[in-house]
Motif scaffolding. Structure first.
Motif, mmCIF file in Angstrom:
data_model
loop_
_atom_site.group_PDB
_atom_site.id
_atom_site.type_symbol
_atom_site.label_atom_id
_atom_site.label_comp_id
_atom_site.label_asym_id
_atom_site.label_seq_id
_atom_site.Cartn_x
_atom_site.Cartn_y
_atom_site.Cartn_z
ATOM 1 N N THR A 1 -1.507 18.914 -0.395
ATOM 2 C CA THR A 1 -2.059 19.815 -1.321
ATOM 3 C C THR A 1 -3.147 20.568 -0.953
ATOM 4 N N GLN A 2 -4.095 19.959 -0.267
ATOM 5 C CA GLN A 2 -5.217 20.362 0.185
ATOM 6 C C GLN A 2 -5.134 21.341 1.363
ATOM 7 N N HIS B 1 0.665 -1.177 -0.169
ATOM 8 C CA HIS B 1 0.034 -0.241 -0.095
ATOM 9 C C HIS B 1 0.821 1.084 0.065
ATOM 10 N N VAL B 2 2.080 1.078 -0.195
ATOM 11 C CA VAL B 2 3.001 2.183 -0.049
ATOM 12 C C VAL B 2 2.541 3.460 -1.189
ATOM 13 N N PRO B 3 2.421 2.947 -2.545
ATOM 14 C CA PRO B 3 1.812 3.976 -3.350
ATOM 15 C C PRO B 3 0.507 4.664 -3.018
ATOM 16 N N SER C 1 -2.108 9.501 -0.980
ATOM 17 C CA SER C 1 -2.803 10.307 0.158
ATOM 18 C C SER C 1 -2.234 11.289 0.723
ATOM 19 N N ARG C 2 -0.772 11.345 1.326
ATOM 20 C CA ARG C 2 -0.122 12.270 1.505
ATOM 21 C C ARG C 2 0.077 13.528 0.754
#
Length: 69
Positions: A65-66, A52-54, A59-60
């Motif tokens: 950005t948000q 799940h690293v990608p 998500s990070r």
């Protein structure tokens, strides 16, 4: 910090400690039966993390950005 962690693992029954009366002093740690029972779940967790690293990195990046935008 390592000594404290090893003491906690020994206290919890996950490792055993053997001290040898030698010069210089020598101490060996080994996993107990209960400690060895954690190997499979730890490997499963590590495999999940690698898989799940990608998605985690995406998500990070989106979160950053948000927050910045």
């Amino acid at each position: 910090m390592l000594t404290l962690t090893l003491r906690h693992l020994e206290r919890d029954g996950l490792v055993s400690r053997t001290a040898y009366a030698e010069v210089p002093p020598r101490v060996e740690y080994a996993l107990t039966t209960m400690g060895r029972s954690l190997i499979a779940p730890a490997l499963a967790l590590a495999g999940w993390a690698i898989e799940h690293v990608p998605a985690i990195e995406a998500s990070r990046a989106a979160y950053g950005t948000q927050r910045d935008g």
